[in-house]
Design an enzyme around this catalytic site. Structure first.
Site, PDB file in Angstrom:
ATOM      1  N   SER A  77       0.751  -1.299  -0.104  1.00  0.00           N
ATOM      2  CA  SER A  77      -0.007  -0.004   0.030  1.00  0.00           C
ATOM      3  C   SER A  77       0.863   1.119  -0.176  1.00  0.00           C
ATOM      4  O   SER A  77       1.680   1.448  -0.894  1.00  0.00           O
ATOM      5  CB  SER A  77      -0.869  -0.169   1.224  1.00  0.00           C
ATOM      6  OG  SER A  77      -1.877   0.882   1.059  1.00  0.00           O
ATOM      7  N   ASP A 109      -5.766  -3.630  -2.492  1.00  0.00           N
ATOM      8  CA  ASP A 109      -4.544  -3.491  -1.399  1.00  0.00           C
ATOM      9  C   ASP A 109      -4.048  -4.562  -0.941  1.00  0.00           C
ATOM     10  O   ASP A 109      -4.746  -5.730  -0.436  1.00  0.00           O
ATOM     11  CB  ASP A 109      -5.271  -2.393  -0.392  1.00  0.00           C
ATOM     12  CG  ASP A 109      -4.216  -1.870   0.673  1.00  0.00           C
ATOM     13  OD1 ASP A 109      -3.529  -2.491   1.135  1.00  0.00           O
ATOM     14  OD2 ASP A 109      -4.439  -0.591   0.716  1.00  0.00           O
TER      15      ASP A 109
END
Length: 323
Positions: free
Chosen positions: A41, A155
């Site tokens: 991320s 993510d």
């Protein structure tokens, strides 16, 4: 004996991810340079700037962000797989560094993503570094998924928030892990009022209350250019509701953010128990909200402080490998 290869595993954490800049710079000031970098991320976002030689440019840029700048990076789209498309953020990112093939870098780099269909962990170690970062930052419920071949990726924090295992797989002899989610569950995040950024501009109490209170008025006054494709007051009220809760109930963003925090905290504990890094750097950032990217100054400084606190342990770990 060959010099031990140091791996740096940069964890997820949304706006808390700016702390990675402080971690990397403090390690460098101490003469420690990572040979291998993995990121999840925002860890992938900052890690990509590091391995392409653009960390200083990113540092200067994010320190001057205020809440209006953050809103300007959000291409709101109130339909599809997320209410932020993400193209505008990546375009700004692209203006500050050149896209390169990951395999052409002078050190191993990998980003973590999650296959939305199978739920499997995906290691992105080849191809466009932009595409890898875009997939890794696609926070479910907030940013649209990224298309990769016939897969939709989101993510990497859903499966591996602090990618120690990827560092090991790329050949690290020791891993310094940066965990941004270690002290956030159950903490109230009430930011102080009247914060000043590097440029001297004052940011308000919270980006959430700013957005929630000012979007409807901004639309009525013709300031909708700040908010991309949002054109009418009904959509503005919906967006306001996403960010603004109340004394009796949390907002949409609060629910999504706190849920992700809980999930990532549990996953991180489980993953690091099974594959512990030699050193964990854990900045104290429970007061930073999910999307308060306008608070880079204090976030970066806490990354520096957390790294200095752990420097004796880092030195000891390196010395043990060199014996």
């Amino acid at each position: 004996m060959a010099k031990p290869r140091i791996g740096l595993a940069l964890g997820s954490g949304s706006a808390r991810g700016w702390a990675h800049i402080g971690v990397i710079n403090t390690l460098r000031e101490s003469g420690i340079e990572a040979d291998i970098v993995s990121g999840c991320s925002m860890g992938a976002f900052v890690g990509a700037a590091m391995v392409t030689g653009n960390l200083d440019r990113l540092d200067h840029w994010v320190r001057d962000l205020d809440w209006k700048d953050v809103i300007g990076l959000m291409d709101f789209r109130l339909k599809g797989g997320g209410f932020i498309e993400g193209d505008r953020l990546m375009r700004y990112f692209g203006e500050r560094q050149k896209d390169v093939a990951i395999e052409s870098l002078d050190r191993p780099f990998g980003a973590i993503a999650t296959d939305l269909s199978s739920g499997r962990e995906v290691w992105l170690r080849e191809g466009s570094i932009f595409n890898a970062v875009r997939a890794s930052v696609a926070l479910p419920g907030l940013m649209s998924p990224a298309k990769s071949g016939d897969r939709w990726l989101v993510d990497g924090g859903l499966v591996n928030p602090v990618p120690v295992s990827l560092c090991r797989a790329m050949g690290a002899d020791m891993v310094i892990a940066v965990n941004l989610n270690g002290n956030i569950v159950g903490k109230r995040r009430n930011p102080p009022n009247g914060r000043k950024n590097k440029s001297g501009r004052i940011d308000g109490p919270s980006i959430f209350s700013r957005i929630g209170s000012e979007i409807p008025e901004g639309i009525r006054n013709g300031a909708d250019r700040l908010f991309g494709q949002i054109r009418d007051s009904a959509e503005a009220r919906l967006l306001s509701g996403l960010f603004s809760g109340g004394e009796e109930r949390p907002s949409y963003i609060d629910v999504v953010g706190d849920s992700i925090n809980i999930m990532q905290d549990h996953i991180t504990r489980s993953r690091m128990a099974g594959d512990p890094p030699e050193v964990v750097i854990a900045p104290r950032l429970s007061h930073i909200h999910l999307m308060e990217f306008n608070r880079a100054e204090e976030t970066i400084e806490e990354g520096c402080s957390a790294t200095r606190r752990m420097m004796p342990a880092i030195r000891e770990a390196i010395d043990r490998l060199e014996e």
